[in-house]
Design a protein around this motif. Structure first.
Motif, short mmCIF file in Angstrom:
data_model
loop_
_atom_site.label_atom_id
_atom_site.label_comp_id
_atom_site.label_asym_id
_atom_site.label_seq_id
_atom_site.Cartn_x
_atom_site.Cartn_y
_atom_site.Cartn_z
N VAL A 1 0.84 -1.19 0.00
CA VAL A 1 0.00 0.00 0.00
C VAL A 1 0.88 1.25 0.00
N TYR A 2 0.60 2.18 -0.89
CA TYR A 2 1.32 3.45 -0.89
C TYR A 2 0.45 4.52 -1.53
N ALA A 3 0.79 5.78 -1.26
CA ALA A 3 0.05 6.89 -1.83
C ALA A 3 0.38 7.05 -3.31
N TRP A 4 -0.53 7.68 -4.03
CA TRP A 4 -0.28 7.93 -5.45
C TRP A 4 -0.98 9.21 -5.88
N ARG A 5 -0.25 10.14 -6.51
CA ARG A 5 1.09 9.99 -7.02
C ARG A 5 2.16 10.11 -5.94
N SER B 1 -5.84 8.09 6.43
CA SER B 1 -7.04 7.33 6.81
C SER B 1 -7.42 6.35 5.70
N ALA B 2 -7.36 6.82 4.45
CA ALA B 2 -7.68 5.94 3.32
C ALA B 2 -6.62 4.85 3.16
N MET B 3 -5.36 5.18 3.43
CA MET B 3 -4.31 4.17 3.35
C MET B 3 -4.52 3.09 4.40
N SER B 4 -4.89 3.50 5.60
CA SER B 4 -5.18 2.52 6.66
C SER B 4 -6.34 1.62 6.26
N ALA B 5 -7.37 2.22 5.67
CA ALA B 5 -8.54 1.44 5.26
C ALA B 5 -8.21 0.48 4.13
N ALA B 6 -7.14 0.77 3.37
CA ALA B 6 -6.76 -0.08 2.24
C ALA B 6 -5.97 -1.31 2.66
N VAL B 7 -5.56 -1.38 3.92
CA VAL B 7 -4.80 -2.53 4.41
C VAL B 7 -5.73 -3.73 4.56
N THR B 8 -5.33 -4.87 4.00
CA THR B 8 -6.12 -6.09 4.07
C THR B 8 -5.26 -7.21 4.65
N GLU B 9 -5.80 -8.40 4.71
CA GLU B 9 -5.04 -9.54 5.21
C GLU B 9 -3.89 -9.91 4.27
N THR C 1 -1.94 -7.55 2.88
CA THR C 1 -0.95 -6.47 2.92
C THR C 1 0.29 -6.93 3.69
N ARG C 2 1.44 -6.68 3.13
CA ARG C 2 2.70 -7.01 3.80
C ARG C 2 3.55 -5.76 4.06
N VAL C 3 3.40 -4.73 3.23
CA VAL C 3 4.21 -3.52 3.36
C VAL C 3 3.32 -2.30 3.09
N VAL C 4 3.55 -1.25 3.88
CA VAL C 4 2.92 0.06 3.65
C VAL C 4 4.05 1.08 3.57
N ILE C 5 4.01 1.94 2.55
CA ILE C 5 5.08 2.93 2.36
C ILE C 5 4.52 4.33 2.57
N VAL D 1 5.01 -4.41 7.56
CA VAL D 1 6.15 -3.50 7.59
C VAL D 1 5.70 -2.10 7.17
N VAL D 2 6.02 -1.11 7.99
CA VAL D 2 5.76 0.29 7.65
C VAL D 2 7.09 0.91 7.24
N VAL D 3 7.18 1.35 6.00
CA VAL D 3 8.39 1.96 5.46
C VAL D 3 8.23 3.47 5.50
N LEU D 4 9.16 4.13 6.16
CA LEU D 4 9.19 5.59 6.22
C LEU D 4 10.30 6.05 5.27
N ASP D 5 9.92 6.50 4.09
CA ASP D 5 10.87 6.91 3.06
C ASP D 5 11.20 8.39 3.26
N GLU D 6 12.39 8.66 3.81
CA GLU D 6 12.80 10.01 4.17
C GLU D 6 13.94 10.51 3.28
N ALA D 7 13.81 10.36 1.99
CA ALA D 7 14.88 10.77 1.08
C ALA D 7 15.17 12.27 1.15
N TYR D 8 14.18 13.06 1.59
CA TYR D 8 14.33 14.52 1.59
C TYR D 8 14.23 15.11 3.00
N LEU D 9 14.50 14.33 4.02
CA LEU D 9 14.21 14.81 5.37
C LEU D 9 15.00 16.05 5.75
#
Length: 360
Positions: free
Chosen positions: A112-116, A146-154, A156-160, A189-197
């Motif tokens: 699961v990830y946001a788009w774009r 909130s929508a990303m959380s709702a998109a998690v199903t059984e 789902t293995r990774v959320v970015i 797994v929750v991935v926090l992509d901080e390329a621009y932190l």
């Protein structure tokens, strides 16, 4: 009855991998200095001492690099206050995204990830034979957690979570992130992509290290390509609980991070005061650009990276062409918008003038 293939054929998911589109270099324009604003590169030359460290490493090119990235891990551990066991390095943070999807996803598992968001996500998901679940951003360019959380199903293995979000610019807050992680099952797994932190300037900014310390399922990915100006050397790192970091190291390409890249990254960490001064200058230019764009009528999203986003829809191609005519290249996303990197001081006025002429 299925027929026997007459020639080798890649797996179906490989055939379905979308092509990564890199930022274009600028075309020469007579009488104009051209600016490449399409790849979110740092416009500054290497930091003091970095070239010397890289050249010293080049003199050892007949030897393999340290496969364990020992000196780099020691430097990162000291900077971040984390154990070496909780680190994994690779050829840019994008390589770590590939590795973690390979590590945690079986074919058909959902990511699961946001788009774009970052263009490499769907490519990496397809390469792992997993399934992308793209959750539309809010109208203001922010993650819809909130929508990303709702998109998690059984499945789902990774959320970015990409924060700041590339290419739109907004970041999530620590409060928003904490509330979101609390809704995610502990085996995901929750991935926090901080390329621009390093470019973030906001209240309640995310503390990636504190977040990983608080959870057994959080992986933080970072890079030396942006703020540190090492895009050409390809080195990034992950911070994660030891079992997860160990898994990332287990699937990494042997000797993947070159000796030159390791040396340059360590030297860049030592030159951090100069780095932070440069980042502050780029943040000031970002504020100048955002202010100028709003003065000429553009409502750009909150910019927390080293870029701004123009929501252009079907006018995106026209905008990119108009930019090329005045000696700048931007990163268009067909039918959606264009991302423009914060570059040299002279480029700021030119982008504002482009926006004024193009109309909002």
């Amino acid at each position: 009855m299925s027929q026997t293939p007459t020639s080798p054929s890649p797996r179906r998911n490989v055939l379905e991998i979308p092509t990564y589109v890199a930022g274009k270099p600028p075309a020469p324009r007579p009488g104009l200095t051209s600016y490449k604003l399409s790849s979110n590169e740092n416009p500054y030359p290497p930091l003091p001492g970095v070239i010397e460290a890289a050249l010293a490493a080049v003199e050892q090119m007949n030897r393999y690099p340290d496969m364990g990235n020992s000196a780099l891990y020691d430097a990162l551990a000291a900077k971040l206050g984390v154990p070496v066991s909780d680190l994994a390095a690779a050829t840019g943070s994008v390589a770590l995204i590939y590795q973690l999807l390979q590590t945690f996803c079986d074919p058909g598992d959902e990511v699961v990830y946001a788009w774009r968001s970052f263009e490499a996500y769907p490519i990496a998901v397809a390469a792992a034979a997993a399934t992308s679940v793209r959750v539309p951003l809010r109208d203001d360019g922010h993650h819809d957690l909130s929508a990303m959380s709702a998109a998690v199903t059984e499945r789902t293995r990774v959320v970015i979570v990409c924060t700041p979000n590339n290419p739109t610019g907004p970041s999530v807050t620590q409060g928003e992130l904490d509330a979101f992680i609390a809704t995610i099952p502990s085996h995901v797994v929750v991935v926090l992509d901080e390329a621009y932190l390093e470019f973030v300037r906001m209240d309640d900014a995310v503390d990636g290290v504190a977040t990983y310390r608080a959870h057994e399922n959080v992986i933080v990915t970072r890079t030396f390509s942006k703020a540190y100006g090492l895009a050409g050397f390809r080195v990034g790192y992950a911070i994660a609980p030891a079992p997860l970091a160990g898994a990332l190291r287990a699937v990494s390409l042997p000797f993947g991070v070159s000796g030159v890249a390791q040396a340059a990254a360590i030297a860049s960490l030592k030159a951090e005061p100069e780095l932070l001064a440069r980042v502050d200058n780029l943040v000031a230019r970002r504020a100048e650009l955002v202010g100028g764009l709003r003065d000429v009528g553009w409502q750009v999203p909150d910019a927390q990276g080293n870029f701004v986003w123009f929501a252009l829809g079907e006018r995106t191609g026209e905008f990119a062409a108009a930019a090329e005519e005045i000696g700048i290249t931007v990163r268009p996303f067909a039918g959606e918008g264009a991302r423009v990197t914060i570059g040299e001081p002279e480029s700021i006025e030119r982008v504002i003038e482009l926006a004024r002429r193009f109309g909002h």
